[in-house]
Design a protein around this motif. Structure first.
Motif, PDB file in Angstrom:
ATOM      1  N   ILE A  24       0.838  -1.204   0.000  1.00 23.23           N
ATOM      2  CA  ILE A  24       0.000   0.000   0.000  1.00 23.23           C
ATOM      3  C   ILE A  24       0.871   1.250   0.000  1.00 23.23           C
ATOM      4  O   ILE A  24       0.617   2.201  -0.753  1.00 23.23           O
ATOM      5  CB  ILE A  24      -0.970  -0.015   1.203  1.00 23.23           C
ATOM      6  N   ALA A  25       1.919   1.267   0.821  1.00 22.03           N
ATOM      7  CA  ALA A  25       2.823   2.420   0.856  1.00 22.03           C
ATOM      8  C   ALA A  25       3.504   2.611  -0.491  1.00 22.03           C
ATOM      9  O   ALA A  25       3.635   3.741  -0.973  1.00 22.03           O
ATOM     10  CB  ALA A  25       3.863   2.228   1.955  1.00 22.03           C
ATOM     11  N   LEU A  26       3.903   1.529  -1.125  1.00 21.70           N
ATOM     12  CA  LEU A  26       4.545   1.612  -2.438  1.00 21.70           C
ATOM     13  C   LEU A  26       3.595   2.193  -3.478  1.00 21.70           C
ATOM     14  O   LEU A  26       3.983   3.048  -4.288  1.00 21.70           O
ATOM     15  CB  LEU A  26       5.009   0.216  -2.857  1.00 21.70           C
ATOM     16  N   ILE A  27       2.353   1.771  -3.453  1.00 19.10           N
ATOM     17  CA  ILE A  27       1.356   2.287  -4.393  1.00 19.10           C
ATOM     18  C   ILE A  27       1.111   3.773  -4.153  1.00 19.10           C
ATOM     19  O   ILE A  27       1.016   4.563  -5.102  1.00 19.10           O
ATOM     20  CB  ILE A  27       0.053   1.477  -4.288  1.00 19.10           C
ATOM     21  N   ALA A  31       1.867   6.751  -6.808  1.00 17.87           N
ATOM     22  CA  ALA A  31       0.835   7.695  -7.238  1.00 17.87           C
ATOM     23  C   ALA A  31       1.285   9.135  -7.007  1.00 17.87           C
ATOM     24  O   ALA A  31       1.083  10.003  -7.870  1.00 17.87           O
ATOM     25  CB  ALA A  31      -0.476   7.422  -6.495  1.00 17.87           C
ATOM     26  N   LEU A  32       1.908   9.405  -5.867  1.00 17.24           N
ATOM     27  CA  LEU A  32       2.411  10.752  -5.607  1.00 17.24           C
ATOM     28  C   LEU A  32       3.530  11.116  -6.577  1.00 17.24           C
ATOM     29  O   LEU A  32       3.654  12.275  -6.987  1.00 17.24           O
ATOM     30  CB  LEU A  32       2.896  10.861  -4.163  1.00 17.24           C
ATOM     31  N   GLY A  33       4.333  10.150  -6.957  1.00 14.12           N
ATOM     32  CA  GLY A  33       5.377  10.386  -7.950  1.00 14.12           C
ATOM     33  C   GLY A  33       4.790  10.744  -9.303  1.00 14.12           C
ATOM     34  O   GLY A  33       5.307  11.619 -10.001  1.00 14.12           O
ATOM     35  N   VAL A  35       1.882  12.217  -9.798  1.00  8.96           N
ATOM     36  CA  VAL A  35       1.354  13.574  -9.664  1.00  8.96           C
ATOM     37  C   VAL A  35       2.488  14.595  -9.754  1.00  8.96           C
ATOM     38  O   VAL A  35       2.385  15.603 -10.469  1.00  8.96           O
ATOM     39  CB  VAL A  35       0.587  13.745  -8.338  1.00  8.96           C
ATOM     40  N   THR A  36       3.591  14.332  -9.073  1.00 12.00           N
ATOM     41  CA  THR A  36       4.737  15.238  -9.120  1.00 12.00           C
ATOM     42  C   THR A  36       5.301  15.313 -10.534  1.00 12.00           C
ATOM     43  O   THR A  36       5.622  16.390 -11.028  1.00 12.00           O
ATOM     44  CB  THR A  36       5.832  14.761  -8.147  1.00 12.00           C
ATOM     45  N   TYR A  37       5.414  14.181 -11.202  1.00 19.14           N
ATOM     46  CA  TYR A  37       5.956  14.141 -12.558  1.00 19.14           C
ATOM     47  C   TYR A  37       5.060  14.902 -13.534  1.00 19.14           C
ATOM     48  O   TYR A  37       5.541  15.486 -14.504  1.00 19.14           O
ATOM     49  CB  TYR A  37       6.109  12.686 -12.995  1.00 19.14           C
ATOM     50  N   SER A  38       3.759  14.921 -13.277  1.00 16.71           N
ATOM     51  CA  SER A  38       2.836  15.598 -14.186  1.00 16.71           C
ATOM     52  C   SER A  38       3.014  17.116 -14.162  1.00 16.71           C
ATOM     53  O   SER A  38       2.583  17.793 -15.091  1.00 16.71           O
ATOM     54  CB  SER A  38       1.393  15.237 -13.843  1.00 16.71           C
ATOM     55  N   TYR A  39       3.658  17.658 -13.129  1.00 18.10           N
ATOM     56  CA  TYR A  39       3.863  19.099 -13.045  1.00 18.10           C
ATOM     57  C   TYR A  39       5.183  19.544 -13.654  1.00 18.10           C
ATOM     58  O   TYR A  39       5.547  20.698 -13.560  1.00 18.10           O
ATOM     59  CB  TYR A  39       3.806  19.560 -11.581  1.00 18.10           C
ATOM     60  N   ARG A  40       5.919  18.630 -14.300  1.00 21.09           N
ATOM     61  CA  ARG A  40       7.191  19.013 -14.898  1.00 21.09           C
ATOM     62  C   ARG A  40       6.946  19.992 -16.038  1.00 21.09           C
ATOM     63  O   ARG A  40       5.953  19.902 -16.740  1.00 21.09           O
ATOM     64  CB  ARG A  40       7.943  17.783 -15.397  1.00 21.09           C
ATOM     65  N   ASP A  41       7.815  20.925 -16.182  1.00 18.76           N
ATOM     66  CA  ASP A  41       7.820  21.856 -17.310  1.00 18.76           C
ATOM     67  C   ASP A  41       6.554  22.721 -17.384  1.00 18.76           C
ATOM     68  O   ASP A  41       6.192  23.197 -18.445  1.00 18.76           O
ATOM     69  CB  ASP A  41       8.013  21.069 -18.607  1.00 18.76           C
ATOM     70  N   VAL A  42       5.845  22.907 -16.282  1.00 17.98           N
ATOM     71  CA  VAL A  42       4.618  23.707 -16.303  1.00 17.98           C
ATOM     72  C   VAL A  42       4.935  25.168 -16.621  1.00 17.98           C
ATOM     73  O   VAL A  42       4.212  25.817 -17.378  1.00 17.98           O
ATOM     74  CB  VAL A  42       3.857  23.596 -14.958  1.00 17.98           C
ATOM     75  N   ALA A  43       6.019  25.688 -16.086  1.00 18.02           N
ATOM     76  CA  ALA A  43       6.362  27.091 -16.335  1.00 18.02           C
ATOM     77  C   ALA A  43       6.610  27.349 -17.816  1.00 18.02           C
ATOM     78  O   ALA A  43       6.223  28.391 -18.344  1.00 18.02           O
ATOM     79  CB  ALA A  43       7.594  27.481 -15.522  1.00 18.02           C
ATOM     80  N   ASN A  44       7.223  26.412 -18.498  1.00 17.75           N
ATOM     81  CA  ASN A  44       7.488  26.605 -19.918  1.00 17.75           C
ATOM     82  C   ASN A  44       6.231  26.497 -20.765  1.00 17.75           C
ATOM     83  O   ASN A  44       6.168  27.076 -21.849  1.00 17.75           O
ATOM     84  CB  ASN A  44       8.528  25.592 -20.403  1.00 17.75           C
TER      85      ASN A  44
END
Length: 65
Positions: A24-27, A31-33, A35-44
């Motif tokens: 469960i902790a791994l999942i 999932a949080l990873g 979400v974090t990855y989806s915000y890459r390059d937002v400023a550009n």
């Protein structure tokens, strides 16, 4: 007079096997990873908006004067 101490164990059984908690902790971390990855390059992606804001307000994009 002899005193007898009875040792009792107050252990509780877990509702699931212990490896399930790790799974469960791994999942959750995965999932949080995502979400974090989806915000890459937002400023550009919004560079045109930030440049227009800087032109309107006469300064750098980050509020420096």
């Amino acid at each position: 007079m002899a005193v007898v101490f009875a040792e009792t164990v107050h252990a509780r059984e877990l509702p699931v096997e212990t490896y399930v908690y790790g799974l469960i902790a791994l999942i959750v971390f995965f999932a949080l990873g995502i979400v974090t990855y989806s915000y890459r390059d937002v400023a550009n992606r919004h560079r045109a908006k930030s440049e227009a804001y800087a032109k309107r307000h006469g300064g750098s994009e980050h509020g420096g004067h």
